[in-house]
Design a protein around this motif. Sequence first.
Motif, PDB file in Angstrom:
ATOM      1  N   ALA A  91     -55.746  51.936 147.339  1.00  0.00           N
ATOM      2  CA  ALA A  91     -56.298  52.484 148.205  1.00  0.00           C
ATOM      3  C   ALA A  91     -57.560  51.987 148.427  1.00  0.00           C
ATOM      4  CB  ALA A  91     -56.160  54.036 148.282  1.00  0.00           C
ATOM      5  N   LEU A  92     -58.206  51.279 147.403  1.00  0.00           N
ATOM      6  CA  LEU A  92     -59.531  50.700 147.549  1.00  0.00           C
ATOM      7  C   LEU A  92     -59.447  49.328 147.879  1.00  0.00           C
ATOM      8  CD1 LEU A  92     -60.832  52.369 144.010  1.00  0.00           C
ATOM      9  CD2 LEU A  92     -61.645  52.807 146.299  1.00  0.00           C
ATOM     10  N   GLY A  93     -58.335  48.952 148.362  1.00  0.00           N
ATOM     11  CA  GLY A  93     -58.225  47.463 148.901  1.00  0.00           C
ATOM     12  C   GLY A  93     -57.809  46.606 147.803  1.00  0.00           C
ATOM     13  N   ILE A  94     -57.759  46.792 146.483  1.00  0.00           N
ATOM     14  CA  ILE A  94     -57.151  45.703 145.582  1.00  0.00           C
ATOM     15  C   ILE A  94     -55.726  45.570 145.682  1.00  0.00           C
ATOM     16  CG2 ILE A  94     -56.805  45.511 143.273  1.00  0.00           C
ATOM     17  CD1 ILE A  94     -59.413  47.323 142.644  1.00  0.00           C
ATOM     18  N   ARG A  95     -55.419  44.180 146.249  1.00  0.00           N
ATOM     19  CA  ARG A  95     -54.002  44.042 146.418  1.00  0.00           C
ATOM     20  C   ARG A  95     -53.413  44.069 145.257  1.00  0.00           C
ATOM     21  NH1 ARG A  95     -56.185  38.755 148.980  1.00  0.00           N
ATOM     22  NH2 ARG A  95     -56.255  38.274 146.770  1.00  0.00           N
ATOM     23  N   LYS A  96     -52.085  44.218 145.087  1.00  0.00           N
ATOM     24  CA  LYS A  96     -51.123  44.256 144.007  1.00  0.00           C
ATOM     25  C   LYS A  96     -51.062  43.148 143.159  1.00  0.00           C
ATOM     26  CE  LYS A  96     -46.378  45.570 142.801  1.00  0.00           C
ATOM     27  NZ  LYS A  96     -46.156  46.967 142.166  1.00  0.00           N
ATOM     28  N   ASN A  97     -51.087  41.909 143.566  1.00  0.00           N
ATOM     29  CA  ASN A  97     -51.257  40.905 142.658  1.00  0.00           C
ATOM     30  C   ASN A  97     -52.750  40.946 141.788  1.00  0.00           C
ATOM     31  OD1 ASN A  97     -48.898  40.018 143.541  1.00  0.00           O
ATOM     32  ND2 ASN A  97     -49.498  38.665 144.901  1.00  0.00           N
ATOM     33  N   ASP A  98     -53.446  41.511 142.392  1.00  0.00           N
ATOM     34  CA  ASP A  98     -55.107  41.567 141.905  1.00  0.00           C
ATOM     35  C   ASP A  98     -55.352  42.724 140.935  1.00  0.00           C
ATOM     36  OD1 ASP A  98     -55.657  39.223 143.203  1.00  0.00           O
ATOM     37  OD2 ASP A  98     -56.516  40.557 144.663  1.00  0.00           O
ATOM     38  N   VAL A  99     -54.469  43.570 140.646  1.00  0.00           N
ATOM     39  CA  VAL A  99     -54.361  44.901 140.178  1.00  0.00           C
ATOM     40  C   VAL A  99     -54.398  44.337 138.554  1.00  0.00           C
ATOM     41  CG1 VAL A  99     -53.181  47.065 139.064  1.00  0.00           C
ATOM     42  CG2 VAL A  99     -53.493  46.536 141.464  1.00  0.00           C
ATOM     43  N   PRO A 100     -55.394  44.725 137.667  1.00  0.00           N
ATOM     44  CA  PRO A 100     -55.427  44.081 136.351  1.00  0.00           C
ATOM     45  C   PRO A 100     -54.202  44.464 135.532  1.00  0.00           C
ATOM     46  CG  PRO A 100     -57.467  45.030 137.071  1.00  0.00           C
ATOM     47  CD  PRO A 100     -56.558  45.327 138.035  1.00  0.00           C
ATOM     48  N   PRO A 101     -53.640  43.702 134.618  1.00  0.00           N
ATOM     49  CA  PRO A 101     -52.362  44.005 134.076  1.00  0.00           C
ATOM     50  C   PRO A 101     -52.544  45.288 133.042  1.00  0.00           C
ATOM     51  CG  PRO A 101     -53.429  41.882 132.973  1.00  0.00           C
ATOM     52  CD  PRO A 101     -54.309  42.364 134.273  1.00  0.00           C
ATOM     53  N   THR A 102     -53.457  45.393 132.257  1.00  0.00           N
ATOM     54  CA  THR A 102     -53.452  46.669 131.453  1.00  0.00           C
ATOM     55  C   THR A 102     -54.029  47.872 131.930  1.00  0.00           C
ATOM     56  OG1 THR A 102     -55.628  46.194 130.301  1.00  0.00           O
ATOM     57  CG2 THR A 102     -53.567  45.056 129.365  1.00  0.00           C
ATOM     58  N   ALA A 103     -53.851  48.995 131.411  1.00  0.00           N
ATOM     59  CA  ALA A 103     -54.338  50.241 131.774  1.00  0.00           C
ATOM     60  C   ALA A 103     -55.857  50.008 131.604  1.00  0.00           C
ATOM     61  CB  ALA A 103     -53.801  51.447 131.030  1.00  0.00           C
ATOM     62  N   GLU A 104     -56.458  49.851 130.366  1.00  0.00           N
ATOM     63  CA  GLU A 104     -57.759  49.774 130.050  1.00  0.00           C
ATOM     64  C   GLU A 104     -58.615  48.866 131.231  1.00  0.00           C
ATOM     65  OE1 GLU A 104     -60.104  47.223 126.815  1.00  0.00           O
ATOM     66  OE2 GLU A 104     -59.439  49.415 125.912  1.00  0.00           O
ATOM     67  N   GLU A 105     -57.882  47.723 131.504  1.00  0.00           N
ATOM     68  CA  GLU A 105     -58.684  46.767 132.682  1.00  0.00           C
ATOM     69  C   GLU A 105     -58.534  47.573 133.929  1.00  0.00           C
ATOM     70  OE1 GLU A 105     -57.797  42.531 131.027  1.00  0.00           O
ATOM     71  OE2 GLU A 105     -56.238  43.454 131.837  1.00  0.00           O
ATOM     72  N   GLN A 106     -57.447  48.265 134.221  1.00  0.00           N
ATOM     73  CA  GLN A 106     -57.214  48.976 135.369  1.00  0.00           C
ATOM     74  C   GLN A 106     -58.485  50.214 135.894  1.00  0.00           C
ATOM     75  OE1 GLN A 106     -53.219  50.209 136.018  1.00  0.00           O
ATOM     76  NE2 GLN A 106     -52.533  48.420 135.941  1.00  0.00           N
ATOM     77  N   GLU A 107     -58.624  50.770 134.542  1.00  0.00           N
ATOM     78  CA  GLU A 107     -59.744  51.912 134.394  1.00  0.00           C
ATOM     79  C   GLU A 107     -61.264  51.294 134.523  1.00  0.00           C
ATOM     80  OE1 GLU A 107     -58.896  53.710 131.002  1.00  0.00           O
ATOM     81  OE2 GLU A 107     -56.919  54.610 131.443  1.00  0.00           O
ATOM     82  N   GLN A 108     -61.490  50.117 134.171  1.00  0.00           N
ATOM     83  CA  GLN A 108     -62.454  49.459 134.175  1.00  0.00           C
ATOM     84  C   GLN A 108     -62.834  49.331 135.708  1.00  0.00           C
ATOM     85  OE1 GLN A 108     -62.429  46.540 131.303  1.00  0.00           O
ATOM     86  NE2 GLN A 108     -62.952  47.866 129.345  1.00  0.00           N
ATOM     87  N   SER A 109     -61.975  48.648 136.232  1.00  0.00           N
ATOM     88  CA  SER A 109     -62.013  48.059 137.475  1.00  0.00           C
ATOM     89  C   SER A 109     -62.111  49.346 138.514  1.00  0.00           C
ATOM     90  CB  SER A 109     -60.575  47.378 137.878  1.00  0.00           C
ATOM     91  OG  SER A 109     -60.546  46.998 139.446  1.00  0.00           O
ATOM     92  N   SER A 110     -61.524  50.514 138.480  1.00  0.00           N
ATOM     93  CA  SER A 110     -61.478  51.696 138.888  1.00  0.00           C
ATOM     94  C   SER A 110     -63.226  52.175 139.054  1.00  0.00           C
ATOM     95  CB  SER A 110     -60.524  52.551 139.038  1.00  0.00           C
ATOM     96  OG  SER A 110     -60.667  53.022 137.660  1.00  0.00           O
ATOM     97  N   ALA A 111     -63.449  52.203 137.985  1.00  0.00           N
ATOM     98  CA  ALA A 111     -64.894  52.511 137.501  1.00  0.00           C
ATOM     99  C   ALA A 111     -66.048  51.726 138.318  1.00  0.00           C
ATOM    100  CB  ALA A 111     -65.249  52.744 136.067  1.00  0.00           C
ATOM    101  N   LEU A 112     -65.910  50.237 138.276  1.00  0.00           N
ATOM    102  CA  LEU A 112     -66.781  49.570 139.036  1.00  0.00           C
ATOM    103  C   LEU A 112     -67.104  49.946 140.415  1.00  0.00           C
ATOM    104  CD1 LEU A 112     -66.096  46.335 137.325  1.00  0.00           C
ATOM    105  CD2 LEU A 112     -67.989  47.806 136.720  1.00  0.00           C
ATOM    106  N   ARG A 113     -65.750  50.198 141.086  1.00  0.00           N
ATOM    107  CA  ARG A 113     -65.801  50.439 142.443  1.00  0.00           C
ATOM    108  C   ARG A 113     -66.328  52.014 142.936  1.00  0.00           C
ATOM    109  NH1 ARG A 113     -63.109  47.257 146.104  1.00  0.00           N
ATOM    110  NH2 ARG A 113     -62.263  45.628 145.116  1.00  0.00           N
ATOM    111  N   ALA A 114     -66.386  52.703 141.894  1.00  0.00           N
ATOM    112  CA  ALA A 114     -66.597  54.166 142.242  1.00  0.00           C
ATOM    113  C   ALA A 114     -68.305  54.367 142.390  1.00  0.00           C
ATOM    114  CB  ALA A 114     -66.344  55.080 140.907  1.00  0.00           C
TER     115      ALA A 114
END
Length: 80
Positions: A57-80
């Motif tokens: 929903a924040l515009g990150i394409r499926k192929n660009d979603v980080p592979p691990t849960a920890e990296e995904q959490e960091q990615s979403s925190a950076l956009r918040a």
Amino acid sequence: MVTGLAGVGKGALALHAAHRAVDHGWFGGGTLFVHLRGYDPAGPVSGEQARESLLRALGIRKNDVPPTAEEQEQSSALRA
């Protein structure tokens, strides 16, 4: 936090309040919503499914979603 028994209207109340808040301009940067399906026969949405949905929903394409849960959490925190 809204609590109560299943089927008493917690979700409807929360959505109504959220729409009113948006109408009053409280969230000028936008809003996100994830239906967690708490009492759905199909079962609730997992944390991982919810996080992936929010990242998309924040515009990150499926192929660009980080592979691990920890990296995904960091990615979403950076956009918040």
